[in-house]
Scaffold this motif. Structure first.
Motif, short mmCIF file in Angstrom:
data_model
loop_
_atom_site.label_atom_id
_atom_site.label_comp_id
_atom_site.label_asym_id
_atom_site.label_seq_id
_atom_site.Cartn_x
_atom_site.Cartn_y
_atom_site.Cartn_z
N ASP A 153 0.83 -1.21 0.00
CA ASP A 153 0.00 0.00 0.00
C ASP A 153 0.86 1.26 0.00
N ALA A 154 1.93 1.25 0.81
CA ALA A 154 2.82 2.41 0.86
C ALA A 154 3.55 2.61 -0.47
N ASP A 155 3.81 1.52 -1.16
CA ASP A 155 4.53 1.58 -2.43
C ASP A 155 3.67 2.13 -3.56
N LEU A 156 2.36 2.23 -3.33
CA LEU A 156 1.44 2.66 -4.38
C LEU A 156 1.07 4.14 -4.29
N GLN A 157 1.80 4.91 -3.48
CA GLN A 157 1.52 6.34 -3.39
C GLN A 157 1.77 7.02 -4.74
N GLN A 158 0.92 8.00 -5.04
CA GLN A 158 1.03 8.71 -6.31
C GLN A 158 2.37 9.43 -6.42
N PRO A 159 3.14 9.19 -7.49
CA PRO A 159 4.45 9.84 -7.62
C PRO A 159 4.32 11.28 -8.10
N ASN A 160 5.35 12.05 -7.80
CA ASN A 160 5.46 13.42 -8.32
C ASN A 160 6.40 13.35 -9.53
N TRP A 161 5.82 13.37 -10.72
CA TRP A 161 6.61 13.19 -11.94
C TRP A 161 7.60 14.31 -12.16
N ASP A 162 7.26 15.53 -11.73
CA ASP A 162 8.20 16.65 -11.88
C ASP A 162 9.46 16.41 -11.05
N ASP A 163 9.28 15.93 -9.83
CA ASP A 163 10.44 15.63 -8.97
C ASP A 163 11.26 14.49 -9.55
N VAL A 195 8.47 0.55 -12.03
CA VAL A 195 7.39 0.35 -11.05
C VAL A 195 6.41 1.53 -11.09
N LYS A 196 6.94 2.75 -11.09
CA LYS A 196 6.08 3.93 -11.12
C LYS A 196 5.26 4.00 -12.41
N ALA A 197 5.90 3.69 -13.53
CA ALA A 197 5.20 3.74 -14.82
C ALA A 197 4.11 2.68 -14.88
N ALA A 198 4.37 1.49 -14.36
CA ALA A 198 3.39 0.41 -14.41
C ALA A 198 2.16 0.73 -13.56
N ASN A 199 2.38 1.31 -12.40
CA ASN A 199 1.28 1.52 -11.45
C ASN A 199 0.57 2.85 -11.64
N HIS A 200 1.20 3.80 -12.32
CA HIS A 200 0.60 5.14 -12.43
C HIS A 200 0.71 5.70 -13.85
N TYR A 201 0.63 4.82 -14.85
CA TYR A 201 0.78 5.27 -16.24
C TYR A 201 -0.30 6.27 -16.65
N GLN A 202 -1.45 6.23 -15.97
CA GLN A 202 -2.54 7.14 -16.36
C GLN A 202 -2.17 8.61 -16.13
N SER A 203 -1.25 8.89 -15.20
CA SER A 203 -0.91 10.28 -14.85
C SER A 203 0.51 10.65 -15.24
N ALA A 204 1.19 9.83 -16.02
CA ALA A 204 2.62 10.01 -16.29
C ALA A 204 2.88 11.14 -17.28
N ARG A 205 2.78 12.35 -16.80
CA ARG A 205 3.10 13.53 -17.62
C ARG A 205 3.57 14.64 -16.69
N LEU A 206 4.38 15.53 -17.25
CA LEU A 206 4.94 16.62 -16.47
C LEU A 206 4.00 17.81 -16.45
N THR A 207 4.16 18.65 -15.44
CA THR A 207 3.37 19.87 -15.34
C THR A 207 3.78 20.83 -16.45
N LYS A 208 2.81 21.33 -17.18
CA LYS A 208 3.11 22.25 -18.27
C LYS A 208 3.47 23.62 -17.72
N VAL A 209 4.61 24.12 -18.15
CA VAL A 209 5.08 25.42 -17.69
C VAL A 209 4.70 26.48 -18.72
N GLU A 210 3.91 27.45 -18.29
CA GLU A 210 3.47 28.52 -19.18
C GLU A 210 4.56 29.60 -19.24
N VAL A 211 5.01 29.93 -20.44
CA VAL A 211 6.02 30.97 -20.64
C VAL A 211 5.38 32.12 -21.40
#
Length: 347
Positions: free
Chosen positions: A154-164, A279-295
């Motif tokens: 359960d602890a291993d399934l926490q949502q990752p911060n892709w930017d970090d 592991v992160k990609a397999a369990n959280h592929y639905q959200s695997a994208r970086l935060t878009k930076v507006e310039v």
């Protein structure tokens, strides 16, 4: 030592398998996924050694009937403290294992092989080449997890911060001195298939019958960062491996013993971080994208006014004071005029 490439089949089982369990994704879409070509996957119970399923479709259908809600991928290091309950099965040192999640329990599916009672040598028996199987055969063994391991899962399934993760992997791997000279893969912006398309074609270039060339992550999700990073990690691994095989500097000088040791340590770090990213990609592929930076586009309009400084504030106060004094003088003159007019008209 590079990662065992069986992780690609594990990753695909988890990503597409979850789509089947949660979204009822039809097997006709992916059961012939090319990543499973030349692979024979079976599923057995670790205690009884009974055959549960002879193919991953049968396995997933059985899990769904039993109420499995999802499956996930985890590092095998989570099981380091556990004892193998069956001495007749040798569990293999594969970096990942799969977990199936039911309502009230979690079950591990671990790679292993049965041991022949009449064969006692330490090394595997080598079957004559003409008698060898043409495809890789692997068995997943079912092992029910205890409450302690359930908490770890359960602890291993926490949502990752892709930017970090992006910042960390760049700092530790791609911006490292050991990666100097590394060239970004030309296909990094395409979906990650885990194998070249030529591996799914006949000698004449035609597609192999009964095979579908699909990415390892379902295309219904824009997991751009996962695809890009898997491409980059694979390319960097190939670059470091080539560097180890040809240990020379750009000027032709050979790497000394310390430099070779450091390069080997970096290769181990690369494998370790790659395994964790998988592991992160397999369990959280639905959200695997970086935060878009507006310039802000400087061509769109004028720059915003700079913040006012204290002297400018003082000038404003001075101007305000002058405006206020002028108003008072006008009021006095107006009062005098009114008084004169009142006297003149006898008011």
């Amino acid at each position: 030592m590079a990662l065992d490439q069986i992780w690609k089949q594990q990753l695909t089982l988890v990503t597409y398998g979850n789509e089947y369990l949660t979204q009822n994704l039809s097997f006709t879409h992916w059961v012939q996924h090319s990543i499973f070509n030349q692979h024979n996957l079976r599923f057995r119970d670790l205690l009884s050694q009974h055959l549960l399923a002879q193919h991953f479709q049968i396995w997933l259908e059985g899990l769904k009937r039993q109420g499995t809600q999802r499956i996930s991928l985890h590092s095998s290091s989570l099981l380091n403290d556990e004892q193998n309950p069956n001495a007749n099965v040798e569990l293999l040192a594969i970096p990942h294992f799969i977990v199936s999640h039911e309502h009230n329990k979690k079950t591990a599916w671990i790679f292993g092989k049965e041991l022949a009672e009449w064969y006692s040598a330490d090394n595997d028996y080598e079957v004559p080449k003409p008698q060898q199987e043409q495809c890789r055969q692997e068995t997943f063994w079912r092992f029910e997890l205890n409450s302690k391991l359930v908490k770890r899962i359960d602890a291993d399934l926490q949502q990752p911060n892709w930017d970090d993760i992006e910042v960390y992997t760049n700092n530790e791997l791609f911006d490292s001195k050991f990666a100097q000279g590394f060239i970004e893969p030309t296909n990094r912006d395409y979906p990650y298939y885990g194998m070249p398309q030529t591996a799914t074609e006949n000698a004449d270039g035609s597609a192999l019958a009964e095979s579908k060339y699909l990415p390892l992550l379902p295309s219904e999700y824009q997991a751009d960062y996962a695809h890009i990073t898997l491409h980059r990690l694979e390319a960097l691994s190939a670059y470091i491996e080539q560097k180890q095989q040809h240990p020379y500097h750009a000027d032709g000088c050979e790497l000394n013993a310390e430099e070779r040791l450091n390069l080997r340590h970096f290769s181990q770090k690369l494998d370790d971080l790659t395994a964790k990213f998988i592991v992160k990609a397999a369990n959280h592929y639905q959200s695997a994208r970086l935060t878009k930076v507006e310039v802000a586009n400087p061509l769109d309009g004028a720059h915003p006014a700079p913040q006012t400084t204290q002297p400018l504030k003082s000038n404003k106060a001075h101007i305000s004071h002058k405006v206020g004094a002028s108003g008072v003088m006008k009021l006095i003159l107006l009062t005098i005029v009114i008084c004169v007019l009142a006297y003149y008209f006898g008011l």
